[in-house]
Write an enzyme that holds these catalytic residues in place. Structure first.
Site, PDB file in Angstrom:
ATOM      1  N   GLU A 309      20.229 -13.171 -30.490  1.00 11.12           N
ATOM      2  CA  GLU A 309      19.807 -12.892 -29.112  1.00 11.12           C
ATOM      3  C   GLU A 309      18.281 -12.902 -28.971  1.00 11.12           C
ATOM      4  O   GLU A 309      17.696 -12.064 -28.276  1.00 11.12           O
ATOM      5  CB  GLU A 309      20.357 -11.532 -28.662  1.00 11.12           C
ATOM      6  CG  GLU A 309      21.878 -11.425 -28.778  1.00 11.12           C
ATOM      7  CD  GLU A 309      22.420 -10.085 -28.348  1.00 11.12           C
ATOM      8  OE1 GLU A 309      23.451 -10.044 -27.669  1.00 11.12           O
ATOM      9  OE2 GLU A 309      21.795  -9.063 -28.690  1.00 11.12           O
ATOM     10  N   CYS A 402      26.547  -3.505 -22.434  1.00 12.52           N
ATOM     11  CA  CYS A 402      25.202  -3.047 -22.084  1.00 12.52           C
ATOM     12  C   CYS A 402      24.749  -3.561 -20.723  1.00 12.52           C
ATOM     13  O   CYS A 402      24.016  -2.868 -20.006  1.00 12.52           O
ATOM     14  CB  CYS A 402      24.210  -3.457 -23.170  1.00 12.52           C
ATOM     15  SG  CYS A 402      24.185  -5.227 -23.536  1.00 12.52           S
TER      16      CYS A 402
END
Length: 652
Positions: A309, A402
């Site tokens: 990421e 998230c």
């Protein structure tokens, strides 16, 4: 500059500057009461936030808190040690929403979950259900992956939000007790603390600054400074992934996990603001510039790699493999807003605008019930979706959830990021919405606009001191090359010549109630090309109009996919408003063609004959048939049927 007595306190919001903050600007009060962003916030308020408790229950987050509190039996639920943060981010979103709720349902849910969080906390202040339930209560033994301080950061931010909006101390007491426990454990060698360490996921740093602002306890600010400065010293093995390769003060480019990097840099800006640390300010400015010039997608999205990421190399900005996590867009807004306040420069709010309308807003569906974790700029014909957190299809919830509550909390507090005031009593309008902007005492301006669909922004002075001049500053977006302004009382407005300096159009005078300023921003659609070093989009252009980036979706182009579409740049772009489409959008209509590409053999490559000295052809296909292209705002993609999508369009 330091705050003077003429500057009002920071209003309720995620960033409440300390009385001695060294800033150029301070947040102003804005009330959004109509238009584009009110619509998105109402979906957030009536759909996204209310579904939170049910989703947190079904995912097991609340069950884990009951287990830790000793009021339930069973096993820990969830795949990650940081699942508590989903609860805390939802609590923060709900807290920002509470002042706008007429009924008591939301307050009841908030109170019930706060009681549950308090019951799960250990007597020493520690709180993390993963470690309490699965690791025998061990603390801070896995700072690389355990994310205990990351969880503490989101708890602190939720507690600060709840205290600011309600005045109630229950959650703030929990957060302070946890922060005190952290402060008793972490510190430099020789400080008497047991651990010299940092969390693998920055977040606690900026939360501790806000806890200092809320309580006045200097030790929380000092603890935040300790954590920021210990990054980059090899405490987690020296990995760029978790910002441990280079100290913030020495870094020359953003790197590693995008969200972690941006949360850390938001804290660096906070510390520069509160302490006057010029080295941190310089580093923040340098890193922001490096990020925007070499590692930011046209949508404002950040993060090149699905693997880890993270940011890629400079100018490594892929399309179909772009990660652009929704949380990274949110972190970008948070960091850029702190930089805008610190410096007073308009460029930071330019990026906020681009990110809000594109990279951020794409993360939530129009109905407020489905989400994107990653935000690619292309979905190819015949795409095989991996599902889960990396899906290019909207999802009801995620195993790593998230992003959804993160979107909720930004939308619920959005009015905090729109305007500011300064020590001279001026008002700076950073983002244009329908509503009232209130800056220094006695200064209120009403804004009416259909932005981003129309470029007319009418501002009327409703309240103003009669005895002093002040400056109304209007941000002129970087993308806008056609700006006009009229001033006066309606009717009878007259054109007004004012230079745009560093992105601001500044109007200084002694104002009277009823004075109007009409800002006209040209919204002609435009074609945008990338820096030639961005290999992935060489020979392509993107369609933009105003702050919006556009894309093609397969559903609007029957008869084939999008991989064989070519845009005809010699034909003009046209605008068509579609109130019936995607909640009401303005589309851009363009001319193109669908290439006839020869059937591939066993090998998809062919030699290029350069013996004649001519340039190699740029397109091996035959011309193909004309096709009308309909481009929709990127934020609205993936709200209809599944199919291909693309932002960057080939021109040859």
């Amino acid at each position: 500059m330091s705050r003077t007595s003429s500057v009002p306190p920071t209003p309720v919001g995620p960033v409440r500057l300390g009385p001695d903050a060294r800033v150029a600007l301070r947040p102003a009060v804005v009330g959004i009461d109509a238009g584009f962003w009110l619509d998105r916030r109402e979906v957030n308020a009536r759909t996204s936030i209310p579904q939170g408790p049910e989703l947190l229950e079904s995912a097991g987050n609340l069950h884990n808190l009951r287990l830790a509190a000793g009021t339930a039996e069973g096993e820990f639920q969830g795949a990650y040690p940081f699942v508590d943060t989903d609860v805390y981010k939802w609590l923060e979103a709900a807290a920002w929403q509470l002042p706008q709720e007429a009924d008591g349902d939301l307050a009841g849910h908030v109170g019930r979950i706060i009681d549950l969080v308090a019951a799960a906390q250990q007597p020493d202040g520690y709180l993390n259900t993963w470690f309490q339930l699965t690791k025998g209560g061990e603390q801070y033994q896995d700072l690389r992956w355990g994310h205990e301080l990351y969880c503490a950061g989101h708890l602190i931010q939720a507690a600060v939000a709840h205290h600011r909006t309600t005045g109630r101390p229950e959650l703030l007491d929990v957060a302070r007790k946890f922060a005190d426990q952290i402060d008793s454990v972490f510190g430099l060698p020789g400080s008497g603390r047991a651990i010299d360490g940092i969390d693998g996921h920055p977040e606690v740093e900026t939360a501790l600054v806000e806890l200092y602002r809320e309580t006045g306890e200097r030790r929380y600010l000092d603890l935040a400074a300790y954590f920021v400065d210990r990054h980059g010293h090899g405490l987690l093995g020296g990995e760029a992934y978790c910002q441990d390769r280079v100290p913030v003060r020495e870094a020359t480019n953003v790197e590693g996990h995008a969200v972690r990097q941006l949360y850390l840099l938001a804290a660096a800006a906070d510390l520069a603001t509160e302490t006057g640390d010029d080295e941190l300010r310089t580093a923040s400015e340098r890193l922001w510039q490096a990020m925007t010039t070499t590692k930011t997608h046209v949508t404002g999205g950040l993060g090149a790699h699905h693997d880890e990421e993270d940011f890629g190399d400079p100018y490594e900005l892929p399309n179909e493999r772009a990660y652009c996590e929704t949380c990274a867009a949110i972190a970008s807004v948070q960091w850029s807003w702190r930089m805008a306040l610190l410096t007073g420069e308009a460029r930071y709010s330019d990026l906020i605008e681009r990110t809000l309308y594109n990279g951020f807003l794409a993360g939530v569906s129009l109905d407020g019930e489905h989400w994107l974790y990653v935000n690619p700029l292309q979905v190819r014909d015949g795409h095989t979706d991996p599902g889960g957190d990396q899906s290019a299809r909207r999802t009801r919830w995620f195993r790593c959830a998230c992003c959804p509550p993160n979107v909720m909390r930004l939308l619920a507090s959005l009015e905090h990021y729109l305007a500011s005031t300064d020590a001279d009593g001026g008002l700076q309008v950073h983002q244009y919405v329908n509503g009232r902007y209130t800056g220094a005492p006695g200064v209120t301006v009403r804004c009416e606009t259909e932005y981003p669909w129309h470029g007319t922004i009418a501002l009327t002075v409703e309240e103003t001191p009669a005895d002093r001049p002040w400056t109304l500053s209007l941000r002129v977006p970087q993308w806008c090359g056609d700006v006009r302004v009229r001033c006066g009382k309606e009717p009878g407005e007259e054109s007004y010549e004012a230079p745009v300096v560093d992105g601001w159009l500044r109007l200084e005078r002694t104002w009277a109630p009823g004075d109007r300023v009409v800002l006209e921003l040209g919204l002609e659609p435009r074609l945008t090309a990338a820096d030639p070093r961005v290999d992935s989009v060489r020979g392509c252009v993107a369609i933009e109009r105003g702050p919006l980036v556009y894309c093609l979706e397969q559903v609007d182009h029957p008869g084939g996919g999008l991989d064989d579409i070519v845009l005809d740049t010699t034909r003009p772009l046209a605008v068509k408003h579609r109130p019936d489409l995607l909640g009401g959008v303005t589309t851009v209509v363009a001319a193109g063609r669908r290439r006839h590409i020869p059937e591939a053999g066993w090998w998809p490559y062919s030699p290029v004959d350069t013996s004649s000295g001519s340039r190699p052809p740029t397109d091996s296909s035959t011309p193909g048939e004309p096709v009308e292209l309909t481009a929709i705002p990127y934020y609205a993609w993936a709200n209809r049927e599944d199919g291909s999508m693309r932002v960057w369009l080939p021109t040859s």
